[in-house]
Scaffold this motif. Structure first.
Motif, PDB file in Angstrom:
ATOM      1  N   ILE A  84      87.387  -9.826  70.613  1.00  0.00           N
ATOM      2  CA  ILE A  84      86.588  -8.898  71.394  1.00  0.00           C
ATOM      3  C   ILE A  84      85.077  -9.136  71.351  1.00  0.00           C
ATOM      4  O   ILE A  84      84.454  -9.320  72.392  1.00  0.00           O
ATOM      5  CB  ILE A  84      86.964  -7.431  71.028  1.00  0.00           C
ATOM      6  N   SER A  85      84.482  -9.157  70.151  1.00  0.00           N
ATOM      7  CA  SER A  85      83.020  -9.224  70.097  1.00  0.00           C
ATOM      8  C   SER A  85      82.505 -10.515  70.702  1.00  0.00           C
ATOM      9  O   SER A  85      81.480 -10.532  71.392  1.00  0.00           O
ATOM     10  CB  SER A  85      82.530  -9.054  68.661  1.00  0.00           C
ATOM     11  N   LEU A  88      83.090 -10.535  74.584  1.00  0.00           N
ATOM     12  CA  LEU A  88      82.093  -9.758  75.324  1.00  0.00           C
ATOM     13  C   LEU A  88      80.823 -10.576  75.561  1.00  0.00           C
ATOM     14  O   LEU A  88      80.011 -10.241  76.414  1.00  0.00           O
ATOM     15  CB  LEU A  88      81.740  -8.478  74.553  1.00  0.00           C
ATOM     16  N   LEU A  89      80.656 -11.643  74.776  1.00  0.00           N
ATOM     17  CA  LEU A  89      79.438 -12.437  74.911  1.00  0.00           C
ATOM     18  C   LEU A  89      79.742 -13.871  75.346  1.00  0.00           C
ATOM     19  O   LEU A  89      78.996 -14.800  75.039  1.00  0.00           O
ATOM     20  CB  LEU A  89      78.654 -12.401  73.602  1.00  0.00           C
ATOM     21  N   LEU A 124      87.212 -14.390  63.787  1.00  0.00           N
ATOM     22  CA  LEU A 124      86.858 -15.134  62.585  1.00  0.00           C
ATOM     23  C   LEU A 124      85.900 -14.360  61.685  1.00  0.00           C
ATOM     24  O   LEU A 124      85.369 -14.898  60.717  1.00  0.00           O
ATOM     25  CB  LEU A 124      86.252 -16.487  62.968  1.00  0.00           C
ATOM     26  N   GLY A 125      85.674 -13.101  62.005  1.00  0.00           N
ATOM     27  CA  GLY A 125      84.829 -12.287  61.132  1.00  0.00           C
ATOM     28  C   GLY A 125      83.365 -12.687  61.206  1.00  0.00           C
ATOM     29  O   GLY A 125      82.678 -12.771  60.191  1.00  0.00           O
ATOM     30  N   SER A 126      82.917 -12.936  62.405  1.00  0.00           N
ATOM     31  CA  SER A 126      81.512 -13.280  62.578  1.00  0.00           C
ATOM     32  C   SER A 126      81.004 -12.542  63.810  1.00  0.00           C
ATOM     33  O   SER A 126      80.280 -13.077  64.634  1.00  0.00           O
ATOM     34  CB  SER A 126      81.385 -14.798  62.739  1.00  0.00           C
ATOM     35  N   CYS A 127      81.413 -11.273  63.923  1.00  0.00           N
ATOM     36  CA  CYS A 127      81.279 -10.516  65.158  1.00  0.00           C
ATOM     37  C   CYS A 127      79.842 -10.185  65.515  1.00  0.00           C
ATOM     38  O   CYS A 127      79.495 -10.053  66.677  1.00  0.00           O
ATOM     39  CB  CYS A 127      82.089  -9.232  65.055  1.00  0.00           C
ATOM     40  N   THR A 128      78.997 -10.050  64.485  1.00  0.00           N
ATOM     41  CA  THR A 128      77.622  -9.674  64.767  1.00  0.00           C
ATOM     42  C   THR A 128      76.782 -10.886  65.155  1.00  0.00           C
ATOM     43  O   THR A 128      75.614 -10.761  65.458  1.00  0.00           O
ATOM     44  CB  THR A 128      76.996  -9.004  63.524  1.00  0.00           C
ATOM     45  N   PRO A 131      78.486 -15.261  70.437  1.00  0.00           N
ATOM     46  CA  PRO A 131      79.772 -15.946  70.271  1.00  0.00           C
ATOM     47  C   PRO A 131      79.661 -17.031  69.206  1.00  0.00           C
ATOM     48  O   PRO A 131      78.570 -17.499  68.907  1.00  0.00           O
ATOM     49  CB  PRO A 131      80.025 -16.549  71.654  1.00  0.00           C
ATOM     50  N   GLU A 141      77.084 -20.060  64.830  1.00  0.00           N
ATOM     51  CA  GLU A 141      77.006 -18.693  65.351  1.00  0.00           C
ATOM     52  C   GLU A 141      75.926 -18.552  66.407  1.00  0.00           C
ATOM     53  O   GLU A 141      75.107 -19.442  66.627  1.00  0.00           O
ATOM     54  CB  GLU A 141      76.745 -17.738  64.174  1.00  0.00           C
TER      55      GLU A 141
ATOM     56  N   THR B  89      84.692  -6.641  62.599  1.00  0.00           N
ATOM     57  CA  THR B  89      84.248  -6.396  61.225  1.00  0.00           C
ATOM     58  C   THR B  89      83.775  -7.675  60.552  1.00  0.00           C
ATOM     59  O   THR B  89      84.518  -8.660  60.508  1.00  0.00           O
ATOM     60  CB  THR B  89      85.419  -5.823  60.400  1.00  0.00           C
ATOM     61  N   ARG B  93      81.843 -10.218  54.471  1.00  0.00           N
ATOM     62  CA  ARG B  93      81.413 -11.613  54.393  1.00  0.00           C
ATOM     63  C   ARG B  93      79.962 -11.693  53.937  1.00  0.00           C
ATOM     64  O   ARG B  93      79.598 -12.571  53.152  1.00  0.00           O
ATOM     65  CB  ARG B  93      81.583 -12.244  55.772  1.00  0.00           C
ATOM     66  N   ARG B 124      89.812 -14.355  53.020  1.00  0.00           N
ATOM     67  CA  ARG B 124      90.471 -14.965  54.178  1.00  0.00           C
ATOM     68  C   ARG B 124      90.140 -16.453  54.238  1.00  0.00           C
ATOM     69  O   ARG B 124      89.013 -16.873  53.946  1.00  0.00           O
ATOM     70  CB  ARG B 124      90.136 -14.245  55.482  1.00  0.00           C
ATOM     71  N   LEU B 332      93.100  -8.114  75.627  1.00  0.00           N
ATOM     72  CA  LEU B 332      92.554  -8.962  74.573  1.00  0.00           C
ATOM     73  C   LEU B 332      92.996  -8.465  73.192  1.00  0.00           C
ATOM     74  O   LEU B 332      93.434  -9.229  72.334  1.00  0.00           O
ATOM     75  CB  LEU B 332      91.021  -8.894  74.678  1.00  0.00           C
TER      76      LEU B 332
END
Lengths: 162, 427, 864
Positions: A84-85, A88-89, A124-128, A131, A141, B89, B93, B124, B332
């Motif tokens: 998702i995050s 969106l980008l 992959l847990g790098s949402c902030t 993309p 990132e 989330t 990390r 992970r 999605l």
């Protein structure tokens, strides 16, 4: 033997950290994957023999996880986050851009020079910092077209024989 | 007011090294615990602080620890849940990579409280840097005697192992995490028995989130009351929010519980990207119900977000602006849950895939009006009927998006296309 | 006894503490549908079809995994439950192929049954069904995953029963679940197959047609079949089989539920071992030797021939010139009637059933008088045991279902298994806590060492031993130290001490011995040593496992030269003469060895061999053959053409065990009734009928042509209450108890004489069965041949290197008695100087290598 003596040593050492040897299956898969870039049936057998585990347990566990490709892939394994995050980008565009740039017809393909494989993966847990994409161990990132061009160019120039 | 507690030093590129961390007070709380505090008192302290699990469920940490049978002759284990995979989330990390000694110290404190001598951190698989940093930090901690045998001369031993996952969202669910750690497929287990009684290797086990554990050193150093007066009455302390999506300044923000959603998006995040209109916010990671702009003033604490119709979850705030198709978003997410279902129980295994296929059909202009109610009913047949919360998590976005954007679904089906085109390009 | 009650659908239901809601409901006949639940497996709550509403619970709960709590109020049919259940069914059927018309499971499909009862008649699923493809070009998803198992993954409902059975109940490692989510599939490990000894149970326990057996596929609709309850003829475990027949053809065997015995499972040998009935080796009609050749004859011709020949011989010989041998897989009725024929009609007590390797003697008086091994152990005792000591037995292969009970004890309450064998056995890797490999033929020393260790353990913990019963000091003075014993048997003293500690802490010990001990020249010494060991333990019972499916019945029902039916000595014959209406000899007859010697001496000239093949099984088969060839008349009554039948003068075709009803006694001493599954094939007749015909032709009419008739007379000679008719024998069977006597330890009686080694023959011969085989009967089943069909000679890698041979190379195995040739197979964990020769292959007869008088069979190997 596909796994090197060093890899085997690492696996045995990892197993010693746990109260039960079976816990070393994931660490062993990581060792194999780091050494070869994929984990094959033969490697499952070697791991099972090495740790005195059932081969079925190693193979069944390995198949559950997405991190261990079953077959060789390009030198640079590009995993594009599709969730998702990132979506969106422009994640979708990122993977089509990479495909076009590398001349790949579809996801999962490897370039003829065996340098790049592009796949889409879940978050992959790098949402902030979307993309983003992961190439082998590293996260790339806040990607833009320019950055992607630069990264690919760098990787190509770093590749041996160039 | 200072609200950077867990993340106080994360921007310092040297913080992951033990010299730097110790110079800033790392392991002081640990020493205090080992030298001065009895395990029971430690559990009381944590209960008193009111800290609740930061992994998503919000269960009071001290109470969870209290479930561990102290008299059990079996070894006890702590597993730090660093399998951060819920879309949106990425707060753990930050801590793992940039302040690993805080995580280790928190794990040590918890281990001491539950009288465990073996702690695992389940990271992970994709977090390679985090795993390296944690491993290096653990090695340093051993060298300095913060871990290992006879810590601070107290006779207390503690070993800590970094265990890397292999790419499976479900392993963030505690029973699946335990199976995975045991070397099995990461499928979930039915409860009871609960991990606190019968967890890793059948022994009493506490599974806590990275963020929860990372708060412990500060709570020990500054007291339960200090933590409890931060935030709201029932949601104490600070919380890390991962703000992502269509905002100008995405990032991880540590704020007090009860901080308003609006301020997070507009003050911290600088407002909506390209000054577009806000369409919807997912406030607690992809498995929490969507909030529409009328709920923008909701304070971010466990209770208020529930009152607003959603959940605080992991604190992943995903901001979505007006040019986004809701069916596309839901598809999605549905794809994600179908991909991540462990396959053990029927409703989740079959239902997540089916919902995804219907949504894909609608998104590609092949939907029918019946599909909408079928989706709702399938979601209802999944929700509450699965072994673990993944089924619920998959049902939530479907139910929530249809409830709030039914018209957009109808438009999509009637016109065989999106109401708004989600055409997001690389910049 | 119920501990408390719960309410299910308004009904008060008694509950035993620990019972689940599902079990409580089942006990009172309230049906809750279930798929993943299996009574032998830990509940996983995966399929969710058993969801029920429990008041005060926030969500529906899986009945299978929810332990009933006092006062619970459960609803199995509330609107919420019905909706969830229909939802689960709709999910299960969404990707199910619904190929019911061509699915073998039709009619016995649990998915079909539950859908029939609780499902909706429509589905909202419109998406293309998810398909597992076997190959890139195939859309057909049948995949052979074992010699007999075919997987149709698309039908799978992911109950994981198969994978869990393999892991939990069978402790095997050849099946797993792969991938995840809706892509999860069931497969053997990479490059492997499901070939564990219990593999057929996976098919039987698959609720749908995802796992099918190739013997049964596409044969017949299940509802058109008839079923018969049969006792498995392959080993003394006594498993209850259900044979499914159609037009007098057996199409498959399944485990019949009998918790007293096989607990819902059977091994593959039992499951696929019905095919021998139609084997090409079957003797189809009577045959008479004419001009040196066996030629087909009618029953009348054959019987008349026997009559005239016998009468001629009888006129010059007394009864002692005759003998009879009877196979241990015959029914009690056949054995009884055969004994009666010999004793009453022919007038001799020369009868025996003991034909196994080396076995020639009855148990020594000392053993019998002390009652060693006469404790009545049942399967249930194994299940309860906390320590199980297995000596000289490849329990996995010899008694597969007993082995499964051992695994159940391990699984359910952590029982410890101690295995002691001269070679590694499969159970060692799978389930043993301690696996001891002693040097061949040193069982006695191993036990003496264990006894010494146990005594010194008692010094540490006197309360662990019953001192009254054990004159410890006497023991000690007579005894060698465990260290000395250890050196001789080759087991470390520390291991002996470890085992002794385990034994001394145990409350319920079960000791089992097997083939290696049963056929051992020092068998009686071993039994005595075990008797001593027993008396040093708080509670230890001992069962020597017999070799064949009805070995115990054979000794109970009068197939031994000194004992009449019921174990009565031949001189106590009055009651028998009354019943049999005529005189019988009071002279003790000759045993098998005595018979063979007497034939060689021309004292015996005529014999009847019923359902056995001494040339194939008795030591030194070549010599047995030449002796039997010296007979004037040899009558063989058998179902299959074998080496002994080939030299017979007359052959009478015997109906196989599957065509004959009758009773048999398993290792527990449990007498069970076996139905005839099909009518006699070809010209064969059931044993009792043949024996009645023979008796009639030889001058005495008993008028008992059926097993039912024989049974009625036979049971009067047994102590205790027996059901008057075979039909009245219930599922539990009848446990025939022996008198219990406490053994008195007396180590002075236990002798150990080492065998002398022979440089010329450096290998010790060990005999066992190949995987999925048992005796020569298993080889007549095509399905079992798919598992292992190649005879082999097993040695370890070091010995193979010395001989410069590799897997598959031919070697000659030779003793001073004979030689055989086979292909080498390299075995893991095997000791140097040992060779394993399976005795289940027609082409490879290890009995040719054995000597009747040898303590240990020594052989040499030569590369061919």
């Amino acid at each position: 033997m596909i796994l090197s003596p060093q890899a085997r040593e690492k696996i045995v050492a990892a197993a010693k950290q746990y109260p039960q040897v079976k816990s070393a299956i994931l660490p062993a898969l990581h060792v194999a994957n780091e050494e070869h870039g994929y984990v094959s049936d033969q490697m499952y057998r070697e791991i099972a023999d090495l740790l005195d585990l059932k081969c079925v347990d190693v193979a069944a566990a390995a198949s559950f996880y997405t991190y261990f490709p079953k077959a060789p892939r390009g030198r640079y394994y590009i995993q594009v986050c599709r969730n998702i995050s990132c979506a969106l980008l422009g994640a979708r565009h990122l993977s089509t851009y990479l495909q076009e740039k590398l001349g790949l017809k579809e996801l999962g393909e490897t370039t003829p020079d065996n340098l790049f494989t592009v796949v889409e993966v879940e978050c992959l847990g790098s949402c902030t910092t979307a993309p983003m994409m992961q190439i082998n161990d590293d996260y790339y990132e806040n990607l833009t077209k320019e950055k992607v061009d630069q990264i690919i160019a760098d990787l190509k120039s770093r590749a041996p024989g160039r | 007011m200072q609200t950077k507690i867990l993340t106080e030093f994360v921007t310092d590129p040297q913080q992951h090294r033990i010299e730097t961390a110790v110079s800033r007070g790392a392991y002081q709380a640990w020493e205090k615990v080992v030298r001065e505090i009895a395990p029971d008192d430690l559990i009381e302290l944590v209960k008193k602080s009111g800290i609740r699990g930061r992994g998503g469920a919000g269960f009071p940490a001290g109470v969870k620890w209290g479930f561990v049978p102290r008299q059990s002759p079996k070894p006890k284990y702590l597993c730090c849940n660093a399998d951060e995979s819920e879309p949106g989330t990425c707060k753990d990390r930050v801590l793992l990579e940039n302040d690993p000694h805080r995580v280790i110290e928190g794990m040590a404190i918890c281990s001491f409280a539950i009288e465990s001598h073996q702690a695992f951190v389940y990271i992970r698989g994709e977090f390679v840097l985090a795993a390296r940093r944690m491993q290096a930090a653990i090695d340093e901690a051993y060298q300095r005697g913060y871990l290992g045998k006879n810590i601070f001369g107290s006779g207390y031993d503690l070993d800590m192992v970094v265990h890397r996952g292999g790419g499976a969202y479900i392993c963030g669910e505690e029973t699946a995490l335990l199976n995975s750690l045991e070397g099995d497929r990461g499928v979930t287990r039915i409860r009871p028995p609960f991990p606190a009684v019968e967890g890793l290797y059948g022994c009493p086990t506490v599974v806590n989130n990275v963020e929860t554990l990372s708060a412990l050193p500060s709570i020990v150093n500054r007291g339960a009351d200090w933590w409890a007066q931060l935030g709201t009455e029932k949601s104490t302390g600070t919380k890390l929010f991962s703000l992502s999506g269509h905002v100008k300044r995405p990032g991880n923000y540590e704020v007090e519980m009860g901080y308003s959603l609006k301020n997070l998006i507009y003050e911290k995040g600088g407002g909506i990207l390209d000054d577009k209109k806000l369409k919807v916010v997912i406030p607690g990671g992809s498995s929490t119900p969507m909030l529409t702009p009328d709920k923008i003033d909701t304070p971010l604490d466990f209770e208020s977000v529930v009152t607003a119709g959603s959940m605080l979850g992991s604190g992943a705030v995903i901001v979505i602006h007006e040019e986004t198709c809701i069916v596309w978003v839901t598809e999605l997410l549905a794809h994600f849950y179908a991909h991540e279902s462990c396959g053990k129980c029927t409703p989740c295994r079959e239902g997540t895939q089916w919902m995804y296929e219907i949504l894909r059909r609608i998104e590609h202009g092949r939907g029918t009006m019946e599909d909408i109610d079928t989706l709702l009913d399938l979601a209802d047949n999944i929700e509450g009927n699965t072994i673990c919360p993944l089924g619920d998590a998959a049902a939530v976005p479907v139910i929530s998006s249809i409830k709030q954007f039914r018209d957009e679904y109808i438009y999509h089906i009637e016109h065989k296309k999106c109401l708004v085109k989600s055409d997001f390009r690389l910049r | 006894m119920a501990d408390f009650e719960i309410t299910i659908d308004g009904q008060q239901v008694p509950v035993t503490k620990g019972q689940t809601v599902l079990e409580a409901a089942q006990a009172v006949g309230i049906e809750i549908p279930h798929f993943c639940w299996h009574r032998h497996l830990v509940p996983v709550g995966a399929c969710r079809i058993c969801l029920v509403e429990i008041e005060k619970f926030p969500k529906l709960q899986p009945a299978c995994a929810t332990v009933a709590g006092e006062g619970m109020v459960v609803h199995t049919d509330s609107p919420q439950v019905i909706k969830a259940r229909q939802g689960v069914l709709e999910f299960l059927l969404a990707n199910h192929p619904l190929d019911c018309p061509t699915c073998d499971q039709g009619g016995e499909c649990e998915l079909q049954d539950v859908a029939f009862k609780y499902g909706l008649d429509y589905s909202r699923h419109q998406e293309p069904k998810h398909r597992f493809l076997v190959g890139p070009e195939s859309t057909f998803d049948d995949l052979r995953i074992g010699p007999e198992i075919i997987r149709s993954q698309n039908r799978c409902i992911h109950c994981y029963r198969c994978v869990r059975l393999v892991n939990e109940a069978f402790m095997e490692d050849d099946l797993g679940a792969y991938q995840r989510g809706c892509h999860t599939e069931i497969k053997p490990p990479p490059g492997g197959e499901i070939r564990n000894l219990y593999s057929g149970n996976l098919v039987q326990n698959c609720p749908v047609g995802a796992l099918t057996s190739s013997d049964w596929r596409y044969q017949v609709r299940v509802w058109l079949t008839k079923q018969a309850q049969v006792i498995c003829p392959h080993c003394p475990d006594g498993c209850n089989l259900k044979l499914w027949t159609y037009h007098n053809r057996i199409l498959r065997a399944t485990a019949a539920g009998n918790d007293f015995v096989n607990d819902g499972f059977i091994c593959d040998v039992g499951r696929y071992g019905y095919q021998f009935a139609t084997s090409p080796d079957r003797i189809k009609q009577p045959m008479i030797r004419k001009a040196g050749e066996l030629v087909e004859a009618t029953w009348t011709e054959a019987l008349e021939y026997i009559k005239s020949q016998t009468n001629t011989l009888k006129s010059k010989l007394s009864g002692s010139g005759f003998f009879g041998l009877v196979g241990e897989s015959s029914t009690n009725e056949e054995i009884y009637a055969f004994g009666r024929l010999l004793r009453r009609v022919i007038g001799t007590n020369n009868i025996d059933h003991r034909l196994g390797r080396k076995r020639k003697l009855s148990l020594g008086r000392q053993v019998v008088e002390r009652g060693i091994g006469s404790d009545t152990i049942e399967y249930a005792d194994i299940e309860k045991a906390d320590v199980i000591l297995v000596i000289g037995s490849d329990l996995h292969a010899e008694n597969p279902i007993t082995a499964l009970r051992v695994k159940k004890a391990i699984r359910q309450h952590g029982a410890r298994l101690i295995l002691a064998n001269p070679r590694p056995t499969p159970l060692g890797i799978r389930a043993a806590q301690v696996e001891v490999i002693y040097k061949p033929a040193t069982e006695v020393m191993f036990l003496l060492g264990l006894i010494a260790a146990l005594i010194s353990e008692a010094g540490k913990k006197p309360e662990a031993i019953d001192l009254e019963a054990s004159p410890i000091e006497e023991f000690r003075s007579k005894h060698e130290s465990s260290g000395q014993a250890a050196a001789i048997c080759g087991v470390a003293a520390a291991t002996l001490e470890k085992i002794a500690a385990t034994l001394s802490n145990a409350e319920n010990i079960v000791i089992l011995t097997g083939r290696e001990v049963e056929q051992h020249p020092y068998r009686d010494s071993i039994y005595l040593a075990i008797g001593n060991l027993q008396s040093l333990c708080r509670s230890a019972c001992f069962a020597p496992m017999p070799t064949d499916s009805n070995s115990r019945g054979a000794s109970l029902f009068g197939a031994e030269p000194d004992l009449l039916p019921g174990g009565v000595s031949v001189d106590d014959k009055a009651g028998y003469e009354d019943t049999w209406k005529g005189p019988i000899s009071e002279m003790v007859g000759k045993d098998t060895i005595g018979i063979l010697d007497a034939i060689a001496e021309d004292e015996i000239e005529c014999g009847f061999i019923f359902n056995t093949d001494p040339i194939r099984v008795f030591p030194d088969g070549n010599q047995v053959k030449s002796i039997l060839e010296g007979l004037k008349l040899l009558v063989v009554i058998d179902s299959f053409m074998n080496d002994t039948a080939r030299i017979a003068d007359v052959i009478l075709p015997l109906s196989s065990s599957l065509e004959t009803e009758g009773t048999v006694v398993n290792w527990e001493g449990r007498l069970q009734y076996s139905q005839a599954a099909i009518a006699p094939l070809f010209e064969s007749k059931p044993g009792c009928e043949i024996i009645e015909l023979l008796a009639d032709h030889l001058g005495v009419k008993f008028n008992q042509p059926t097993p039912t008739d024989v049974y009625r007379e036979m049971i009067q000679f047994l102590n205790g209450e027996m059901p008057a008719q075979t039909q009245a024998i219930g599922r539990e069977g009848v446990l025939i108890k022996s008198t219990e006597k406490k053994a008195v330890p007396d180590l002075a009686d236990i002798k150990y004489t080492p065998y002398s080694e022979d440089n010329q023959y450096p290998f010790v011969l060990l005999v066992g069965n190949a995987d999925h085989h048992r005796g020569t009967l298993s080889e007549k089943n095509d399905s079992l041949m798919k598992f292992t069909s190649e005879p082999f000679v097993g040695i370890n890698a070091a010995e193979a290197d010395k001989l410069i041979v590799a897997n598959g190379d031919l070697v000659r195995v030779e003793s001073r008695y004979g030689k055989v040739v086979g292909k080498v197979t390299i075995l893991k964990g095997f000791a140097d100087g040992q060779v394993l020769v399976p005795d289940n292959f027609i082409e490879l007869c290890p009995n040719l290598l054995m000597g009747r008088q040898e303590k240990v069979d020594l052989v040499k190997l030569t590369k061919m």
